[in-house]
Design a protein around this motif. Structure first.
Motif, PDB file in Angstrom:
ATOM      1  N   ARG A 164       0.845  -1.202   0.000  1.00  0.00           N
ATOM      2  CA  ARG A 164       0.000   0.000   0.000  1.00  0.00           C
ATOM      3  C   ARG A 164       0.877   1.248   0.000  1.00  0.00           C
ATOM      4  O   ARG A 164       0.638   2.184  -0.740  1.00  0.00           O
ATOM      5  CB  ARG A 164      -0.928   0.000   1.208  1.00  0.00           C
ATOM      6  CG  ARG A 164      -1.986  -1.061   1.116  1.00  0.00           C
ATOM      7  CD  ARG A 164      -2.821  -1.126   2.359  1.00  0.00           C
ATOM      8  NE  ARG A 164      -3.720  -2.264   2.212  1.00  0.00           N
ATOM      9  CZ  ARG A 164      -4.867  -2.368   2.821  1.00  0.00           C
ATOM     10  NH1 ARG A 164      -5.264  -1.444   3.657  1.00  0.00           N
ATOM     11  NH2 ARG A 164      -5.620  -3.427   2.635  1.00  0.00           N
ATOM     12  N   LYS A 165       1.928   1.245   0.827  1.00  0.00           N
ATOM     13  CA  LYS A 165       2.849   2.374   0.879  1.00  0.00           C
ATOM     14  C   LYS A 165       3.609   2.503  -0.437  1.00  0.00           C
ATOM     15  O   LYS A 165       3.798   3.611  -0.947  1.00  0.00           O
ATOM     16  CB  LYS A 165       3.826   2.224   2.043  1.00  0.00           C
ATOM     17  CG  LYS A 165       4.818   3.391   2.123  1.00  0.00           C
ATOM     18  CD  LYS A 165       5.503   3.458   3.441  1.00  0.00           C
ATOM     19  CE  LYS A 165       6.489   4.574   3.582  1.00  0.00           C
ATOM     20  NZ  LYS A 165       6.504   5.639   2.629  1.00  0.00           N
ATOM     21  N   ARG A 166       4.025   1.398  -0.991  1.00  0.00           N
ATOM     22  CA  ARG A 166       4.756   1.409  -2.262  1.00  0.00           C
ATOM     23  C   ARG A 166       3.903   2.036  -3.366  1.00  0.00           C
ATOM     24  O   ARG A 166       4.383   2.833  -4.165  1.00  0.00           O
ATOM     25  CB  ARG A 166       5.146  -0.025  -2.623  1.00  0.00           C
ATOM     26  CG  ARG A 166       6.017  -0.161  -3.829  1.00  0.00           C
ATOM     27  CD  ARG A 166       6.395  -1.614  -4.002  1.00  0.00           C
ATOM     28  NE  ARG A 166       7.220  -1.796  -5.171  1.00  0.00           N
ATOM     29  CZ  ARG A 166       7.666  -2.947  -5.586  1.00  0.00           C
ATOM     30  NH1 ARG A 166       7.389  -4.051  -4.902  1.00  0.00           N
ATOM     31  NH2 ARG A 166       8.389  -3.040  -6.660  1.00  0.00           N
ATOM     32  N   LEU A 167       2.632   1.682  -3.416  1.00  0.00           N
ATOM     33  CA  LEU A 167       1.715   2.252  -4.400  1.00  0.00           C
ATOM     34  C   LEU A 167       1.570   3.754  -4.180  1.00  0.00           C
ATOM     35  O   LEU A 167       1.691   4.548  -5.114  1.00  0.00           O
ATOM     36  CB  LEU A 167       0.345   1.575  -4.335  1.00  0.00           C
ATOM     37  CG  LEU A 167      -0.750   2.193  -5.210  1.00  0.00           C
ATOM     38  CD1 LEU A 167      -0.394   2.102  -6.685  1.00  0.00           C
ATOM     39  CD2 LEU A 167      -2.084   1.534  -4.941  1.00  0.00           C
ATOM     40  N   THR A 168       1.329   4.149  -2.952  1.00  0.00           N
ATOM     41  CA  THR A 168       1.154   5.567  -2.643  1.00  0.00           C
ATOM     42  C   THR A 168       2.395   6.369  -3.010  1.00  0.00           C
ATOM     43  O   THR A 168       2.296   7.427  -3.640  1.00  0.00           O
ATOM     44  CB  THR A 168       0.823   5.740  -1.148  1.00  0.00           C
ATOM     45  OG1 THR A 168      -0.394   5.026  -0.866  1.00  0.00           O
ATOM     46  CG2 THR A 168       0.648   7.196  -0.775  1.00  0.00           C
ATOM     47  N   ASP A 169       3.581   5.873  -2.659  1.00  0.00           N
ATOM     48  CA  ASP A 169       4.831   6.576  -2.979  1.00  0.00           C
ATOM     49  C   ASP A 169       5.052   6.674  -4.488  1.00  0.00           C
ATOM     50  O   ASP A 169       5.493   7.708  -4.990  1.00  0.00           O
ATOM     51  CB  ASP A 169       6.028   5.895  -2.319  1.00  0.00           C
ATOM     52  CG  ASP A 169       6.056   6.083  -0.806  1.00  0.00           C
ATOM     53  OD1 ASP A 169       5.289   6.921  -0.277  1.00  0.00           O
ATOM     54  OD2 ASP A 169       6.845   5.372  -0.147  1.00  0.00           O
ATOM     55  N   ALA A 170       4.765   5.606  -5.223  1.00  0.00           N
ATOM     56  CA  ALA A 170       4.958   5.615  -6.675  1.00  0.00           C
ATOM     57  C   ALA A 170       4.050   6.638  -7.345  1.00  0.00           C
ATOM     58  O   ALA A 170       4.479   7.371  -8.248  1.00  0.00           O
ATOM     59  CB  ALA A 170       4.710   4.221  -7.256  1.00  0.00           C
ATOM     60  N   ILE A 171       2.810   6.728  -6.901  1.00  0.00           N
ATOM     61  CA  ILE A 171       1.876   7.688  -7.486  1.00  0.00           C
ATOM     62  C   ILE A 171       2.302   9.111  -7.120  1.00  0.00           C
ATOM     63  O   ILE A 171       2.245  10.018  -7.953  1.00  0.00           O
ATOM     64  CB  ILE A 171       0.429   7.424  -7.013  1.00  0.00           C
ATOM     65  CG1 ILE A 171      -0.024   6.019  -7.383  1.00  0.00           C
ATOM     66  CG2 ILE A 171      -0.529   8.485  -7.573  1.00  0.00           C
ATOM     67  CD1 ILE A 171      -0.002   5.660  -8.838  1.00  0.00           C
ATOM     68  N   THR A 172       2.753   9.298  -5.903  1.00  0.00           N
ATOM     69  CA  THR A 172       3.214  10.624  -5.475  1.00  0.00           C
ATOM     70  C   THR A 172       4.371  11.079  -6.358  1.00  0.00           C
ATOM     71  O   THR A 172       4.391  12.226  -6.830  1.00  0.00           O
ATOM     72  CB  THR A 172       3.630  10.600  -3.996  1.00  0.00           C
ATOM     73  OG1 THR A 172       2.477  10.255  -3.216  1.00  0.00           O
ATOM     74  CG2 THR A 172       4.171  11.938  -3.540  1.00  0.00           C
ATOM     75  N   ARG A 173       5.332  10.194  -6.610  1.00  0.00           N
ATOM     76  CA  ARG A 173       6.460  10.541  -7.482  1.00  0.00           C
ATOM     77  C   ARG A 173       5.984  10.808  -8.904  1.00  0.00           C
ATOM     78  O   ARG A 173       6.409  11.772  -9.538  1.00  0.00           O
ATOM     79  CB  ARG A 173       7.511   9.431  -7.480  1.00  0.00           C
ATOM     80  CG  ARG A 173       8.376   9.411  -6.241  1.00  0.00           C
ATOM     81  CD  ARG A 173       9.536   8.451  -6.368  1.00  0.00           C
ATOM     82  NE  ARG A 173       9.135   7.093  -6.694  1.00  0.00           N
ATOM     83  CZ  ARG A 173       8.765   6.177  -5.810  1.00  0.00           C
ATOM     84  NH1 ARG A 173       8.740   6.451  -4.532  1.00  0.00           N
ATOM     85  NH2 ARG A 173       8.419   4.961  -6.202  1.00  0.00           N
ATOM     86  N   ALA A 174       5.086   9.967  -9.435  1.00  0.00           N
ATOM     87  CA  ALA A 174       4.597  10.133 -10.800  1.00  0.00           C
ATOM     88  C   ALA A 174       3.820  11.438 -10.950  1.00  0.00           C
ATOM     89  O   ALA A 174       3.841  12.065 -12.013  1.00  0.00           O
ATOM     90  CB  ALA A 174       3.720   8.947 -11.204  1.00  0.00           C
ATOM     91  N   ALA A 175       3.155  11.849  -9.890  1.00  0.00           N
ATOM     92  CA  ALA A 175       2.389  13.096  -9.926  1.00  0.00           C
ATOM     93  C   ALA A 175       3.286  14.314  -9.730  1.00  0.00           C
ATOM     94  O   ALA A 175       2.807  15.442  -9.732  1.00  0.00           O
ATOM     95  CB  ALA A 175       1.290  13.069  -8.850  1.00  0.00           C
ATOM     96  N   GLY A 176       4.596  14.069  -9.564  1.00  0.00           N
ATOM     97  CA  GLY A 176       5.541  15.162  -9.421  1.00  0.00           C
ATOM     98  C   GLY A 176       5.562  15.787  -8.050  1.00  0.00           C
ATOM     99  O   GLY A 176       5.948  16.933  -7.888  1.00  0.00           O
ATOM    100  N   GLU A 177       5.144  15.022  -7.061  1.00  0.00           N
ATOM    101  CA  GLU A 177       5.098  15.532  -5.692  1.00  0.00           C
ATOM    102  C   GLU A 177       6.271  14.964  -4.896  1.00  0.00           C
ATOM    103  O   GLU A 177       6.794  13.911  -5.212  1.00  0.00           O
ATOM    104  CB  GLU A 177       3.770  15.141  -5.037  1.00  0.00           C
ATOM    105  CG  GLU A 177       2.578  15.702  -5.788  1.00  0.00           C
ATOM    106  CD  GLU A 177       1.268  15.037  -5.411  1.00  0.00           C
ATOM    107  OE1 GLU A 177       1.261  14.147  -4.552  1.00  0.00           O
ATOM    108  OE2 GLU A 177       0.253  15.407  -6.008  1.00  0.00           O
ATOM    109  N   ASP A 178       6.667  15.651  -3.854  1.00  0.00           N
ATOM    110  CA  ASP A 178       7.772  15.222  -3.010  1.00  0.00           C
ATOM    111  C   ASP A 178       7.293  14.142  -2.057  1.00  0.00           C
ATOM    112  O   ASP A 178       6.267  14.293  -1.397  1.00  0.00           O
ATOM    113  CB  ASP A 178       8.301  16.427  -2.217  1.00  0.00           C
ATOM    114  CG  ASP A 178       9.531  16.083  -1.390  1.00  0.00           C
ATOM    115  OD1 ASP A 178      10.123  15.012  -1.604  1.00  0.00           O
ATOM    116  OD2 ASP A 178       9.884  16.905  -0.528  1.00  0.00           O
ATOM    117  N   THR A 179       8.045  13.023  -1.965  1.00  0.00           N
ATOM    118  CA  THR A 179       7.689  11.949  -1.046  1.00  0.00           C
ATOM    119  C   THR A 179       8.337  12.123   0.309  1.00  0.00           C
ATOM    120  O   THR A 179       8.107  11.316   1.207  1.00  0.00           O
ATOM    121  CB  THR A 179       8.112  10.566  -1.605  1.00  0.00           C
ATOM    122  OG1 THR A 179       9.539  10.558  -1.741  1.00  0.00           O
ATOM    123  CG2 THR A 179       7.439  10.254  -2.903  1.00  0.00           C
ATOM    124  N   GLY A 180       9.164  13.163   0.444  1.00  0.00           N
ATOM    125  CA  GLY A 180       9.840  13.357   1.706  1.00  0.00           C
ATOM    126  C   GLY A 180      11.118  12.561   1.815  1.00  0.00           C
ATOM    127  O   GLY A 180      11.806  12.587   2.812  1.00  0.00           O
TER     128      GLY A 180
END
Length: 129
Positions: A107-123
């Motif tokens: 679940r975290k892996r999916l969320t992080d991948a989408i955040t990166r693809a959307a051009g957002e900072d994952t921290g």
């Protein structure tokens, strides 16, 4: 596991190979951020194994259609998946199966991948390996 058993398992998970290859070829044509998003969702959805390959083939075709239309229309990734990609994926898959167990790590892996693809900072800072 014999080759015949492997082939049966693959068909059960992804559907007919030819249809899977056609789908993957379509997804390679997507812009990089959409393709990255689809690949992350695919990986997540692989944990949901419906009872037959036809359900999965239909599910992935529909996922591909959704992202092809979104890319053509210029719809942002966040407009498609919302703020919670896990919620999106789980709602999406419920149309095709009863679902399955998905570990919190995925679940975290999916969320992080989408955040990166959307051009957002994952921290996290990207580190070269």
């Amino acid at each position: 596991m014999s080759d015949a058993e492997k082939g049966g398992f693959i068909s059960k998970v992804i559907g007919p190979k030819r249809q899977w290859r056609q789908y993957k070829a379509r997804m390679k044509q997507l812009p990089e951020d959409y393709r990255t998003t689809v690949e992350a969702i695919e990986r997540y959805l692989m944990y949901f194994v419906p009872t037959d390959g036809d359900s999965n083939a239909s599910m992935f075709d529909d996922l591909g259609d959704l992202f092809e239309r979104a890319a053509a229309d210029g719809t942002s990734i966040r407009e498609i998946v919302g703020e919670d990609p896990v919620e999106f994926a789980e709602a999406f898959v419920q149309n095709y199966s009863e679902g399955g167990y998905v570990p919190a790590r995925e679940r975290k892996r999916l969320t992080d991948a989408i955040t990166r693809a959307a051009g957002e900072d994952t921290g996290k800072e990207d580190k070269a390996v």
